[in-house]
Structures are given as C-alpha cells and as structure tokens.
Design a protein around this motif. Structure first.
Motif, PDB file in Angstrom:
ATOM      1  N   VAL B 222     -17.990  33.778 -35.326  1.00 52.01           N
ATOM      2  CA  VAL B 222     -16.687  34.277 -34.908  1.00 52.01           C
ATOM      3  C   VAL B 222     -15.605  33.688 -35.801  1.00 52.01           C
ATOM      4  O   VAL B 222     -14.716  34.376 -36.263  1.00 52.01           O
ATOM      5  CB  VAL B 222     -16.405  33.973 -33.419  1.00 52.01           C
ATOM      6  CG1 VAL B 222     -14.941  34.209 -33.063  1.00 52.01           C
ATOM      7  CG2 VAL B 222     -17.297  34.840 -32.540  1.00 52.01           C
ATOM      8  N   GLU B 272     -19.383  40.217 -30.305  1.00 54.93           N
ATOM      9  CA  GLU B 272     -18.497  41.299 -29.867  1.00 54.93           C
ATOM     10  C   GLU B 272     -17.339  40.775 -29.014  1.00 54.93           C
ATOM     11  O   GLU B 272     -16.237  41.311 -29.041  1.00 54.93           O
ATOM     12  CB  GLU B 272     -19.376  42.258 -29.056  1.00 54.93           C
ATOM     13  CG  GLU B 272     -18.749  43.321 -28.264  1.00 54.93           C
ATOM     14  CD  GLU B 272     -19.863  44.025 -27.459  1.00 54.93           C
ATOM     15  OE1 GLU B 272     -20.311  45.066 -27.929  1.00 54.93           O
ATOM     16  OE2 GLU B 272     -20.289  43.517 -26.392  1.00 54.93           O
ATOM     17  N   ALA B 277     -11.324  39.613 -30.491  1.00 59.53           N
ATOM     18  CA  ALA B 277     -12.005  40.700 -31.212  1.00 59.53           C
ATOM     19  C   ALA B 277     -11.721  42.073 -30.611  1.00 59.53           C
ATOM     20  O   ALA B 277     -11.643  42.235 -29.400  1.00 59.53           O
ATOM     21  CB  ALA B 277     -13.500  40.455 -31.227  1.00 59.53           C
ATOM     22  N   LYS B 308     -13.019  40.302 -42.347  1.00 59.66           N
ATOM     23  CA  LYS B 308     -12.801  40.472 -40.911  1.00 59.66           C
ATOM     24  C   LYS B 308     -11.398  41.032 -40.617  1.00 59.66           C
ATOM     25  O   LYS B 308     -11.216  41.840 -39.715  1.00 59.66           O
ATOM     26  CB  LYS B 308     -12.997  39.140 -40.197  1.00 59.66           C
ATOM     27  CG  LYS B 308     -14.478  38.717 -40.143  1.00 59.66           C
ATOM     28  CD  LYS B 308     -14.664  37.213 -40.153  1.00 59.66           C
ATOM     29  CE  LYS B 308     -13.919  36.528 -39.073  1.00 59.66           C
ATOM     30  NZ  LYS B 308     -14.586  36.507 -37.768  1.00 59.66           N
ATOM     31  N   PHE B 312     -10.412  44.712 -38.893  1.00 59.58           N
ATOM     32  CA  PHE B 312      -9.383  44.864 -37.850  1.00 59.58           C
ATOM     33  C   PHE B 312      -8.397  45.975 -38.219  1.00 59.58           C
ATOM     34  O   PHE B 312      -8.019  46.797 -37.389  1.00 59.58           O
ATOM     35  CB  PHE B 312      -8.640  43.533 -37.661  1.00 59.58           C
ATOM     36  CG  PHE B 312      -7.437  43.623 -36.756  1.00 59.58           C
ATOM     37  CD1 PHE B 312      -7.541  44.157 -35.475  1.00 59.58           C
ATOM     38  CD2 PHE B 312      -6.204  43.143 -37.173  1.00 59.58           C
ATOM     39  CE1 PHE B 312      -6.427  44.222 -34.636  1.00 59.58           C
ATOM     40  CE2 PHE B 312      -5.091  43.211 -36.344  1.00 59.58           C
ATOM     41  CZ  PHE B 312      -5.202  43.754 -35.076  1.00 59.58           C
ATOM     42  N   CYS B 391     -17.193  39.618 -35.742  1.00 60.23           N
ATOM     43  CA  CYS B 391     -16.153  40.450 -35.147  1.00 60.23           C
ATOM     44  C   CYS B 391     -14.972  40.475 -36.098  1.00 60.23           C
ATOM     45  O   CYS B 391     -14.961  39.782 -37.099  1.00 60.23           O
ATOM     46  CB  CYS B 391     -15.746  39.890 -33.790  1.00 60.23           C
ATOM     47  SG  CYS B 391     -15.162  38.201 -33.867  1.00 60.23           S
ATOM     48  N   ASP B 392     -13.974  41.267 -35.777  1.00 56.63           N
ATOM     49  CA  ASP B 392     -12.793  41.322 -36.628  1.00 56.63           C
ATOM     50  C   ASP B 392     -11.878  40.121 -36.370  1.00 56.63           C
ATOM     51  O   ASP B 392     -11.995  39.441 -35.358  1.00 56.63           O
ATOM     52  CB  ASP B 392     -12.061  42.668 -36.474  1.00 56.63           C
ATOM     53  CG  ASP B 392     -11.786  43.049 -35.030  1.00 56.63           C
ATOM     54  OD1 ASP B 392     -12.314  42.381 -34.114  1.00 56.63           O
ATOM     55  OD2 ASP B 392     -11.041  44.019 -34.814  1.00 56.63           O
ATOM     56  N   THR B 394      -8.145  39.050 -35.652  1.00 56.14           N
ATOM     57  CA  THR B 394      -7.010  39.787 -35.098  1.00 56.14           C
ATOM     58  C   THR B 394      -5.831  38.874 -34.765  1.00 56.14           C
ATOM     59  O   THR B 394      -5.964  37.649 -34.770  1.00 56.14           O
ATOM     60  CB  THR B 394      -7.439  40.490 -33.791  1.00 56.14           C
ATOM     61  OG1 THR B 394      -7.652  39.463 -32.799  1.00 56.14           O
ATOM     62  CG2 THR B 394      -8.737  41.277 -33.966  1.00 56.14           C
ATOM     63  N   TYR B 397      -6.735  36.542 -32.020  1.00 56.82           N
ATOM     64  CA  TYR B 397      -7.468  35.317 -32.356  1.00 56.82           C
ATOM     65  C   TYR B 397      -6.468  34.193 -32.616  1.00 56.82           C
ATOM     66  O   TYR B 397      -6.617  33.073 -32.137  1.00 56.82           O
ATOM     67  CB  TYR B 397      -8.362  35.508 -33.588  1.00 56.82           C
ATOM     68  CG  TYR B 397      -9.080  34.225 -33.962  1.00 56.82           C
ATOM     69  CD1 TYR B 397     -10.271  33.864 -33.338  1.00 56.82           C
ATOM     70  CD2 TYR B 397      -8.529  33.332 -34.876  1.00 56.82           C
ATOM     71  CE1 TYR B 397     -10.900  32.661 -33.630  1.00 56.82           C
ATOM     72  CE2 TYR B 397      -9.153  32.128 -35.174  1.00 56.82           C
ATOM     73  CZ  TYR B 397     -10.336  31.801 -34.549  1.00 56.82           C
ATOM     74  OH  TYR B 397     -10.943  30.603 -34.829  1.00 56.82           O
TER      75      TYR B 397
END
Lengths: 406, 406
Positions: B222, B272, B277, B308, B312, B391-392, B394, B397
C-alpha cells in the motif's frame, strides 16, 4: 571558500542561454552551456536499466570524447523509451549544436527531462538550438535564463557559485540543477550541471564527482522513484590558471570540499522543491557503527511515505520513524535509540532508549510547523553519521502526479 | 474446493467474539478466537527489526508451545516501542485470557494493531477479555463481530471460508484479516488469522504457510512501509477427522491450494482497501526467466508512488511503469517489453517492444476508470510469471496519514 552570486556562467570562459522553443506551454524549455575553450568532463548517471537516449549518449561521450565544449538541454519530454528513433533524435541534437557552435558532434553533451515515452519534437528543438547559439552570454542573467529553462514541475530555479583559491589563483565552481519528482537517485543523480575553471586531471575530476554524489544527490528522495534520466555533468576548462591538480594534494581537498558544498546545496534545494512539498525534511543518523549503516537508516526514514505524510500534518507520529529504521536493512538496537526533532522553532527529545518521554505537545508542534524540519536519531553504536534529505508527502504531490501525463 | 459463507468460525470447533472495550472511539476494538480443542499453530511475522511486543510473544509461543487454543487481539494501539512495560502488558493479555478460558498462558497468542509508541490501556483490555469469553460463539455472526473488531483504518471487514475434501472428510479453512496502511509485507504479512479443522502435522502446516505468504501477502504494497506488527497465524485443530497430513501427498497439495486461495483473496482485499484507495491495482509480469525476477518487477511497479498516482488520475503515464521496472534490481531488456492495460472495461496493448503503439485514448481511459485495473508486462525471456497487488495513491491517503497520530 566563499559563496558568490551566480551559477554556470560564473567560472571563466563559460557562457549559457535559455529560450522558449515551444515544447512546454509558455515556459522556457531549452538551455545551452558553452565553454569558449575545450573542457574535460566527468559525469554520473542513473542506475535505472531503462536509460534515456541522452543518458546513453553522455555516458559514451564522457568516456570516449577527448574533450567536450557544450551541453544542450530540453525540458518537457524525456526522450526515454523512444527506441532507435529517439536515439537518432538525440544525436541530431548534438549534430545541430555542433554545427552551429563550430565544434565536433562528440564535444556536445545532451540532456532531456519531462514525460517518458513520447518522441521529442525534433524540428522545434533544432530551431531552439539555432536560437540559443547567438544569444549565449557570460552574465548572471544568461545563467538564470538557462537555469529556468531546464525546470519541469520545479517551482524555482536552483543555482549556486563558490570561489576558492588554488595555487594563488581564484577558482570558481558554478552550477544549476533541476529535480522535483521521480527523485530517488541511486549511485547517480538528477539533472545537475556544474562548471568550473579549475585545471584538474580528468581522472581526479571524475573521482571527486563520483565520491561526492554518494553523500549528496544519492541521499535525497522525493518519492522513491529512481528516474531514467538522472545525470550530473561536471565540466572543467582550466581557465583559472591554477597548477593542474594531478594528485590528491591540498588543492584536491579544497576543490573536493567546494564541490561538496555545491552538491549538498543542490541536493537540499531539489528535496525542498519536491513535487507538492511544503517542507524540507532532513534526517541525521548519528553515532552509527559504520557510514553505510547510517546512510541506510537515514535514507529509509526520509523515504517513508507514512513519515512524510506525518511531517506534512505536523503530526508527532514518531513510531513511523522507528518503523522505517526497522525495515531499512541496517542492524541496530531499537531499545537504545534516542530521537530528537529540531527546527528554527527549537529542539526537543521525544524518545530515550526506545521509549517515549513526556514532552510538551505544543512545543513539538511549534517545531514541526517550520519549513525545515530535522529528525536526529542517535543509535549509540559508534561515531559515524549520515544526513539524508527529502520532503513531506502532500495533497499537491498527488494532484501533480495524478494528471502529469494528460 | 468451494467457497462457503463464513470466516474463522466456519471450521469445526472454532468460536469467536468481538467487543467494544473503549480503546478506539465508538468502534469495536477487541476480538478473540478460541478452539474447543487444542490446535497446532503456524505463523509468519514481520521482518522489521522493530517488532511489536505481541509479535515477539507469538514468535516464541508458535515455536515452543506444545499447543495453542486462543488468539486475543486489540485494535487502536500497536504495543510497539513500548519496552519492558509493553512486553509485560502483552503477557498480561495472555494470562488474563488463559485464566478466563481455563487454558495455559502459553496456549494464548496475542496481536495488537494501531498507533505505535503508546502503552496499551491494560485495564480496559483486561475488562475486554473478561467480556469476550462469555460471548464466544460459533455462528457466522460471531465471526463477523471478531472480523470487525480487528480493523483500524480499514473501511470494510475481510472474511473468507472454503471447503475441501481430504480422505473422504469435509475440511474447512476460514479466516479474517485486516490491513490498510503501513502495508509492504516482507517475508511476513499483516494481521491475518486463518483457522482450519484439518488434521496436519505442525511441520507441514508451517511449511504450507511460509511457502504461500511469499506469493500472497508478500506481493502486496500500500505504501512501501513494512509494519512492525505483521502477523499471520494459522490454527489447525484436526476436528475434520481426515487422515492426518504428515507428508507432501495429494491431500497436502489440496490443502495448500485451498490455503493459497484464502491468502490470495485476503491479500487482494488488503490491497484494495489500502488507505484512501479508490482502486485495486494488479500487476502481472509474464514470460520472465525466473520467478524471482518476475516478483521483483511486479512488486516494484505496484509500489511506485508515481505509477500509483497516475492510476488514481486515470492517467496513461506508462513511462512510470517502465521506469519502476528499470530500478527494480531485476535484469531485463527494455526494448523487448510489451505492456497491456486490462479491466472490466476491456484490454489494450500500449507498448510493443518498448515503443508506444497508436491506441484509442478514450478506450484506454474507459479501462482505467474501473475499480480493478490490471497491468500486464510481457518481458519475453522465459515462462515464469508473478502477480502483485496494490492500490492507487490518493488525496485521502495523505489526509488519513497526515493526522493519524493526533
């Protein structure tokens, strides 16, 4: 050694220019550095297996070419992952510059920075080169034009010049660099161009540079991504007239010290201007057993996303720092660690022997609110130390990188 | 093998419970798993040098204890960097649980997750344990209560159960896990609790788990930060009545396959549900020369902040993927790489032999707009492959981690 106003045009015989060639939107996007006389060159380059065409070109020229005399740079497009066509375009840049400057193709170094995977607009770039040559100048303003033209997501230009005396002669080292995202140099660095009028052998010039980048550019991280285009070029034209440095004497030490000052300055400016950054985050690991251990630990802390987000939030989440030390790959005893936060707002000891102390949360938040934050980790094992530089992880980092390619 | 509704309480003889003990704000924060009969246990733990007190406890008990019978978990505080006091509190948790359950202290495993560096509120936790024991139950709802109580920044519970047949007997593997930030497992994993009623030797149970985590939990990231608390526990109580698995026969393969299904499911759910994310980012590296090479490449891509952030932004910045492959430490030929993007919105080939193809930008953006995005990199060197999950990156985050400790 003293700092003087200026940049790549400060050493004798160096000229520069910057122009808008239409690659970027409304921003200067091409720069040139030129020495009136041939230079010897040293370079360090990305260790990424995927290397930009100009990186491949420069690696070969720095090694093979008897002398170099110019550097041509474009921003906006990286000329990476562009195959044989891209390699040809890179050569075209050197050919065009050589013809217009009246020097051999092999005396031209090339650098590109920007988006990966698109071909460079070679016609615009050729016109750019033709426009650069007639306006080359040796003033501070000419250096500034060049320093501005190499930027991408950088928010400010990065220049420096210092003066030293070698065998009774004034010697100057000047430089400019760029770097803001995709910054996690590894045995190499970003785009950084250093000029000097010192007389020094090619072998020692390369050694001084290779040694120094390990503790300067290689100790910074913005996002953990090691670029495909990292390049440091150091050009020396000998016009200062000092006795040529051909051995590791006192003059070499003075030169190396001044070079370290310049490279440290640039490393910090790149970290501070990391994409979206609101603060420079400095990490010192002290009292390590070995230099390598200290470097692993400081680089691990400065690269931790969680720690960087906490710095952005002025959040005293020191556990993330211990965590990043723990996965660094370096051995140490967590129960011996002392941890300090320091800035222009003061200094506070948070952890002693691995355990949290009672401290004023207000005082700590005051320290964290400043634009330059230093964390000091004392691991009490020896007398080696290392400093690494990075920046906070912010909303703007995400904003910039969620849309950069579009 | 078939998937069935349920979780840790699905295998015969396993009970669970979850309660609010007052550690977190208004959210369940303590869970317990209990087997009516003694279990053998296997575990894999963080490789971070800074290890949480319960990690140290469990490593010792899984190794030394003749059997285990319960796991007690708290969320909200990690019990990491808490010194001898924290180690004592961890032991207190096992003692209290043992006394209330009527089993030896050494038969109780412990896990904690949450903020590093603060002492756990041991009085609240003891009361929590006393409240958990009387409500232990074997229903799906009891499993759900436990699965909810172990979460921190997770946005949803993660449970699974599967059924296989071994020597004519129905065998069930159930599990629950948590993980959202500080996720970059290394030869270890997050908090994940797997129960089974299979009869299997302790040695093979540990081998099945250790082998499997390398391709499941260890392939997710992550944020690049390897936690201090990563723990996977696998408890087997033998109540299914199958012939005990004591060698690598067909039954072992069936068990290992089912375990892989469960662990892969959980690894994907953790990725996920990465902090902030909006999408699951899957990376497949195919046609590699060796498995290790494929794993290095896929993990490097899935961990790249720049990639990542581009995911997003639904931004086709594929150069960042090649860049991340290039600094992965694995050898490959950039000029041979083919790259595909795939999702429920379709599949598109972007790169062939390292060069960008002409493709429909609209079609590509349609693919990137889905909640599960797969990148496939074909490196054309052999027949090995590897999948990694992330995950992306963002705004959320950053928001979550700029203020987590405050």
């Amino acid at each position: 050694m003293k700092e003087i106003e200026g940049g790549v045009t400060s050493p004798k015989g160096f000229k520069a220019a910057g122009v808008f060639a239409g690659i970027r939107k409304k921003k200067k996007d091409m720069a040139m550095i030129f020495s009136e006389v041939p230079c010897i060159a040293a370079g360090t380059f990305t260790t990424n297996i995927v290397k930009a065409a100009p990186v491949k070109w420069d690696m070969e020229m720095v090694k093979k070419s008897p002398f170099v005399q110019a550097v041509v740079v474009n921003s906006g497009v990286a000329n990476t992952c562009t195959g044989a066509t891209g390699m040809g375009y890179c050569r075209d840049m050197a050919v065009t510059a050589g013809l217009n400057l009246g020097i051999p193709t092999e005396a031209v170094l090339v650098a590109s920075t920007g988006l990966i995977g698109k071909q460079i607009p070679i016609d615009k770039i050729k016109t750019g080169i033709e426009n650069l040559v007639p306006i080359l100048g040796s003033s501070k303003e000419d250096g500034i034009m060049a320093a501005e033209a190499i930027l991408t997501t950088d928010t400010r230009k990065k220049e420096l010049a210092v003066e030293i005396e070698l065998s009774g002669k004034k010697v100057i080292i000047g430089g400019m660099c760029k770097g803001s995202g995709m910054i996690h140099p590894n045995m190499c660095t970003m785009l950084s161009f250093i000029t000097t009028d010192a007389a020094i052998s090619k072998e020692l010039l390369q050694e001084a540079l290779s040694t120094d980048v390990k503790e300067t550019y290689n100790m910074i991280s913005v996002d953990g991504d090691t670029s495909t285009n990292d390049t440091v070029l150091l050009l020396a034209n000998g016009l200062a007239g000092n006795h040529e440095i051909t051995e590791k004497n006192e003059d070499y030490e003075k030169f190396a010290e001044a070079l370290n000052f310049v490279n440290t300055y640039f490393a910090k400016r790149i970290a501070e201007d990391g994409e979206g950054a609101t603060s420079l985050f400095e990490v010192k690991v002290i009292n390590a057993l070995t230099k390598e251990q200290a470097m692993k630990l400081s680089k691990s802390i400065v690269s931790s996303n969680l720690t960087k987000a906490a710095i952005f939030g002025h959040d005293l989440n020191w556990g993330r720092i211990l965590c990043a030390m723990g996965y660094s790959g370096a051995e140490f005893e967590p129960d011996d660690v002392d941890l300090y936060f320091e800035s222009s707002g003061g200094k506070i000891k948070l952890i002693e022997n691995g355990i949290e102390l009672i401290y004023s949360k207000e005082a700590a938040e005051e320290i964290l609110s400043k634009p330059e934050i230093t964390v000091i980790a004392d691991i009490k094992m020896g007398n080696q130390s290392s400093t690494a530089w990075g920046c906070d992880l912010t909303y703007d980092y995400v904003r910039i990188n969620a849309a950069y390619g579009s």
